[in-house]
Design a protein around this motif. Sequence first.
Motif, PDB file in Angstrom:
ATOM      1  N   GLU A 136       1.881  30.159 -22.504  1.00 55.04           N
ATOM      2  CA  GLU A 136       1.505  28.834 -21.982  1.00 55.04           C
ATOM      3  C   GLU A 136       2.180  27.699 -22.748  1.00 55.04           C
ATOM      4  N   LEU A 137       3.018  28.041 -23.718  1.00 54.24           N
ATOM      5  CA  LEU A 137       3.624  27.014 -24.572  1.00 54.24           C
ATOM      6  C   LEU A 137       5.108  26.868 -24.293  1.00 54.24           C
ATOM      7  N   SER A 138       5.641  25.688 -24.580  1.00 54.96           N
ATOM      8  CA  SER A 138       7.085  25.482 -24.502  1.00 54.96           C
ATOM      9  C   SER A 138       7.743  26.155 -25.707  1.00 54.96           C
ATOM     10  N   GLY A 140       9.587  24.857 -27.988  1.00 53.06           N
ATOM     11  CA  GLY A 140       9.392  24.055 -29.196  1.00 53.06           C
ATOM     12  C   GLY A 140       8.013  24.272 -29.799  1.00 53.06           C
ATOM     13  N   MET A 141       7.022  24.377 -28.919  1.00 54.79           N
ATOM     14  CA  MET A 141       5.659  24.595 -29.414  1.00 54.79           C
ATOM     15  C   MET A 141       5.542  25.974 -30.061  1.00 54.79           C
ATOM     16  N   ARG A 144       6.863  25.838 -33.435  1.00 56.48           N
ATOM     17  CA  ARG A 144       5.937  25.167 -34.346  1.00 56.48           C
ATOM     18  C   ARG A 144       4.839  26.116 -34.804  1.00 56.48           C
ATOM     19  N   ASP A 168      16.420  23.317 -26.630  1.00 58.02           N
ATOM     20  CA  ASP A 168      17.265  22.252 -26.103  1.00 58.02           C
ATOM     21  C   ASP A 168      17.409  21.151 -27.155  1.00 58.02           C
ATOM     22  N   THR A 171      14.293  18.817 -28.029  1.00 60.13           N
ATOM     23  CA  THR A 171      13.239  19.532 -28.750  1.00 60.13           C
ATOM     24  C   THR A 171      13.703  19.847 -30.164  1.00 60.13           C
TER      25      THR A 171
HETATM   26  P1  ADP Z   1       7.805  20.140 -27.674  1.00 64.03           P
HETATM   27  O1  ADP Z   1       6.648  19.318 -27.189  1.00 64.03           O
HETATM   28  O2  ADP Z   1       7.347  21.226 -28.597  1.00 64.03           O
HETATM   29  O3  ADP Z   1       8.936  19.363 -28.215  1.00 64.03           O
HETATM   30  P2  ADP Z   1       9.112  20.514 -25.099  1.00 64.03           P
HETATM   31  O4  ADP Z   1       9.824  19.236 -25.310  1.00 64.03           O
HETATM   32  O5  ADP Z   1       9.873  21.719 -24.662  1.00 64.03           O
HETATM   33  O6  ADP Z   1       8.320  20.986 -26.413  1.00 64.03           O
HETATM   34  O7  ADP Z   1       7.922  20.304 -24.075  1.00 64.03           O
HETATM   35  C1  ADP Z   1       7.303  19.050 -23.929  1.00 64.03           C
HETATM   36  C2  ADP Z   1       5.932  19.282 -23.323  1.00 64.03           C
HETATM   37  O8  ADP Z   1       6.046  19.922 -22.057  1.00 64.03           O
HETATM   38  C3  ADP Z   1       5.111  20.193 -24.180  1.00 64.03           C
HETATM   39  O9  ADP Z   1       4.291  19.462 -25.066  1.00 64.03           O
HETATM   40  C4  ADP Z   1       4.297  20.987 -23.186  1.00 64.03           C
HETATM   41  O10 ADP Z   1       3.045  20.386 -22.980  1.00 64.03           O
HETATM   42  C5  ADP Z   1       5.080  20.944 -21.907  1.00 64.03           C
HETATM   43  N1  ADP Z   1       5.771  22.225 -21.626  1.00 64.03           N
HETATM   44  C6  ADP Z   1       7.101  22.438 -21.682  1.00 64.03           C
HETATM   45  N2  ADP Z   1       7.419  23.695 -21.333  1.00 64.03           N
HETATM   46  C7  ADP Z   1       6.268  24.300 -21.037  1.00 64.03           C
HETATM   47  C8  ADP Z   1       5.920  25.611 -20.606  1.00 64.03           C
HETATM   48  N3  ADP Z   1       6.828  26.578 -20.403  1.00 64.03           N
HETATM   49  N4  ADP Z   1       4.628  25.874 -20.396  1.00 64.03           N
HETATM   50  C9  ADP Z   1       3.712  24.924 -20.603  1.00 64.03           C
HETATM   51  N5  ADP Z   1       3.961  23.683 -20.996  1.00 64.03           N
HETATM   52  C10 ADP Z   1       5.219  23.366 -21.218  1.00 64.03           C
END
Ligand code: ADP
Length: 227
Positions: A136-138, A140-141, A144, A168, A171
């Motif tokens: 459920e996370l990107s 970048g997340m 982290r 990318d 991020t």
């Molecule tokens: P970050 O916030 O870690 O820099 P990104 O820039 O890739 O990561 O994503 C920005 C926001 O978009 C994230 O905070 C997240 O809420 C959402 N997001 C991006 N990709 C996804 C994914 N595959 N599933 C769920 N949420 C996503």
Amino acid sequence: MAFLELKNVSKGYGATGQRTEVLRDINLTMEKGEFVAIVGYSGAGKSTLISMIAGLIRPDAGNITLNDLEITEPGPDRGIVFQNYSLLPWLTVYENIHLAVDQVFPNWAPARKQQHVEKYVAMVNLTPARDKRPSELSGGMRQRVSVARALAMDPQILLLDEPLGALDALTRSTLQDEISRIWSDDRKTVVLITNDVDEGIYLADRIIPLSAAPNATLGKSVKIDLP
Ligand code: ADP
Ligand code: ADP
């Protein structure tokens, strides 16, 4: 006495007779609290180098010591972050970090573990996502979470193996800022492996080029002083 020391470390792959020496005579010393970036092309032998410091693979020759103790296997004194987040997919952000804390500090009281995990979740700005699973996370997340998990084990040294390589540009730049901030708050000794010279200059105190395999070796280190 150096904190981390690699002495004449060599490593190759392949069967006898057709063996390629990837790294030859690597020498490196690091002081406690230093942030060093090792920069090299893809295939230069960077992962091989950091995997040896991690204790995941053994050098063919030479030796590696941390605090004067020879590294022979992985240990909680070294926190590692890989390019491809090795998070457990069935566990949440909180649970992934908690599991690592359980392994390193099994005797802590549950409340202390919980507090400790929450602190690192917050450090990487993931409190709102604490109950999400990696899918459920990107990207970048996820990275982290990997950084928080490595730091929550309170390692003596943090090993970052191209942690931002799969992200990318936007991020990546956000995460660079976060790593920089965390490092100024909590001066860990860090080895960063990267193919991005700018990233090395931005984050590290010292960058060291690694020539290309075979027989890759470290060049002269360049100290980065902020203007
Ligand atoms: P970050 O916030 O870690 O820099 P990104 O820039 O890739 O990561 O994503 C920005 C926001 O978009 C994230 O905070 C997240 O809420 C959402 N997001 C991006 N990709 C996804 C994914 N595959 N599933 C769920 N949420 C996503
Ligand atoms: P980098 O991290 O700089 O991209 P690696 O350390 O992954 O470099 O690889 C360096 C060289 O060693 C490459 O030529 C790669 O193909 C080779 N290599 C890495 N791991 C193995 C392995 N387990 N078996 C055989 N060759 C390997």
